[in-house]
Design an enzyme around this catalytic site. Structure first.
Site, short mmCIF file in Angstrom:
data_model
loop_
_atom_site.label_atom_id
_atom_site.label_comp_id
_atom_site.label_asym_id
_atom_site.label_seq_id
_atom_site.Cartn_x
_atom_site.Cartn_y
_atom_site.Cartn_z
N GLY A 1 124.47 68.80 72.35
CA GLY A 1 123.16 68.92 72.97
C GLY A 1 123.21 69.69 74.27
O GLY A 1 124.22 69.68 74.98
N THR B 1 127.51 65.82 78.79
CA THR B 1 126.53 65.13 77.98
C THR B 1 125.57 64.40 78.89
O THR B 1 126.00 63.73 79.84
CB THR B 1 127.13 64.12 76.97
OG1 THR B 1 126.07 63.37 76.34
CG2 THR B 1 128.08 63.13 77.63
N ASP C 1 124.03 61.92 78.07
CA ASP C 1 124.14 60.50 77.73
C ASP C 1 125.10 59.74 78.63
O ASP C 1 125.08 58.50 78.67
CB ASP C 1 124.57 60.34 76.27
CG ASP C 1 123.53 60.84 75.30
OD1 ASP C 1 122.33 60.69 75.59
OD2 ASP C 1 123.90 61.38 74.24
N LEU D 1 112.59 67.31 77.14
CA LEU D 1 112.30 67.79 78.50
C LEU D 1 113.36 67.34 79.50
O LEU D 1 113.63 68.04 80.48
CB LEU D 1 110.93 67.29 78.94
CG LEU D 1 109.73 67.75 78.10
CD1 LEU D 1 108.46 67.10 78.60
CD2 LEU D 1 109.61 69.26 78.14
N ARG E 1 116.50 67.21 79.14
CA ARG E 1 117.83 67.80 78.94
C ARG E 1 118.08 69.05 79.77
O ARG E 1 119.19 69.26 80.24
CB ARG E 1 118.02 68.15 77.46
CG ARG E 1 117.93 66.95 76.54
CD ARG E 1 118.58 67.17 75.21
NE ARG E 1 117.98 68.21 74.40
CZ ARG E 1 118.22 68.36 73.10
NH1 ARG E 1 119.05 67.54 72.49
NH2 ARG E 1 117.65 69.33 72.42
#
Length: 414
Positions: A13, A143, A145, A298, A300
């Site tokens: 991503g 990432t 995350d 949005l 990211r």
């Protein structure tokens, strides 16, 4: 071909800082006396399999271009989500990849990405060991995350956290203007780890207490307790704002979603609808004005709200990866360790890829309150330094100027 070259690729991503790591690799190569040309593979590992390369040494010739690359969102080289097979079952892809490395005289390969990308680093490293290749294979972390192991925090996360905190504060201002009872549910990315959703707490200040509840995947979600939380808060507030991770689950491990999910090739369920599911729950059981907001992609790549701390660390990790390769390190990921919180400071190192690939880091339970609906001060203290500093952008016609990416078009000939 006598010179030693290197190659870099990006996958997974996008983030607002992954190109800063790419810029760091390119900068490290320019400073190095070991490598002549830095090639970029287009669309991750697929770029090698499809023989699509850029000569980054030529395309990023000066400091001005390098600095523009640093602030450009998403992946300049493009991305993929391609899972390599086990070479013991089928080694054809590995044979092709390492033949490409030999063809271009690649002596170091840098792969910038998250959990799934580190799986690729591990598999390439294992195959390199099997054939006794001297190519240095280094993972460069990214990432939003923030769930990679063996690293204090992951580049891309700080900028996403800054965007989430800023957006949450703006949503709070939006709701404050109405003197009616309302509930706003903000769904934030986070399949297995709630780091991003936890960052919404950074929106709180001396006049704003929102989000009033934070629900994370690390704690089982109870619908009845959620409704009780909302009812109790509405007794003292007109506007209740909730932050919820997309991956919240009940005590049986089932996702709280408005629709059934499908899985990608890495086995990850593609989730959406947690916020909408809770919106329906409030509407049916409490009956006040309610809306759900899904921040979605949005969060990211909002380079206009990037964290300067995040960007500088991403760049430093890219540069350090080159130093590691020069030192002979391989089958590893470059890491950073927090050495001090006040003042904030980090140190750069590396860790073996085998302890990182296919593992995930969750928020410690002790950093979440006993009721499972908010974070503790320890987590706030961890998050706060990561969103500090603003990135300066160049604007033209009112919008930011980023690196052009015509090479990502399918019909482009590199």
């Amino acid at each position: 071909m006598n010179q030693s070259n290197c190659m870099v690729a990006q996958s997974g991503g996008p983030t607002a800082a992954i190109n800063a790591s790419l810029a760091g690799v390119i900068s490290g190569i320019k400073k190095s006396g070991k490598y002549d040309t830095c090639y970029g593979a287009i669309n991750g590992i697929l770029g090698i399999l499809n023989e699509r390369y850029l000569n980054l040494s030529q395309m990023i010739p000066d400091e001005e271009t390098l600095n523009r690359l640093k602030v450009t969102p998403a992946m300049y080289l493009g991305s993929c989500r391609h899972k390599l097979p086990d070479y013991k079952d089928d080694d054809s892809a590995y044979v092709f990849i390492f033949n490409q490395f030999a063809k271009l005289n690649i002596k170091a390969f840098f792969y910038i990405g998250g959990n799934d990308s580190m799986d690729t680093v591990l598999k390439l490293s294992d195959y390199a060991a099997k054939i006794k290749s001297d190519i240095r294979i280094i993972g460069v972390p990214k990432t939003i995350d923030n769930d990679l192991c063996m690293i204090d925090h992951t580049p891309g996360f700080g900028s996403a956290a800054k965007y989430i905190a800023s957006t949450m504060l703006e949503i709070a201002h939006d709701t404050f203007i109405y003197a009616v009872k309302s509930v706003t549910i903000v769904e934030i990315m986070g399949r297995d780890a709630g780091w991003l959703t936890a960052a919404s707490a950074l929106a709180r200040n001396d006049y704003n207490t929102a989000p009033h509840f934070i629900y994370l995947p690390e704690v089982a979600f109870d619908k009845e307790q959620f409704l009780t939380d909302i009812r109790n808060k509405l007794k003292t507030l007109n506007n209740v704002i909730v932050a919820v991770s997309e991956g919240i689950r009940d005590k049986n491990g089932d996702y709280i979603t408005a629709s059934k999910a499908v899985a990608d090739q890495f086995g990850h369920q593609q989730l959406s609808g947690a916020g909408k599911a809770l919106e329906f729950l409030v509407k049916e059981n409490i009956g006040v004005k309610v809306r759900s907001v899904e921040i979605n992609v949005l969060q990211r790549c909002a380079s206009h709200l990037a964290s300067a701390t995040d960007q500088s660390e991403a760049f430093a990790l890219g540069e350090h990866a080159v130093l590691l390769a020069e030192e002979g390190v391989t089958a590893s990921m470059v890491t950073l360790t927090r050495t001090s919180n006040t003042p904030y400071a980090v140190a750069y190192n590396y860790a073996p890829i085998r302890g990182i690939a296919n593992e995930a880091k969750s928020i410690p339970r002790e950093w979440i309150n006993a009721h499972g609906n908010d974070i503790r001060q320890e987590l706030y203290n961890y998050l706060y330094p990561l969103i500090q500093g603003e990135v300066s952008l160049t604007y033209q016609n009112g919008v930011p100027v980023y690196m052009p990416v015509p090479h990502l078009k399918p019909d482009h000939v590199s």
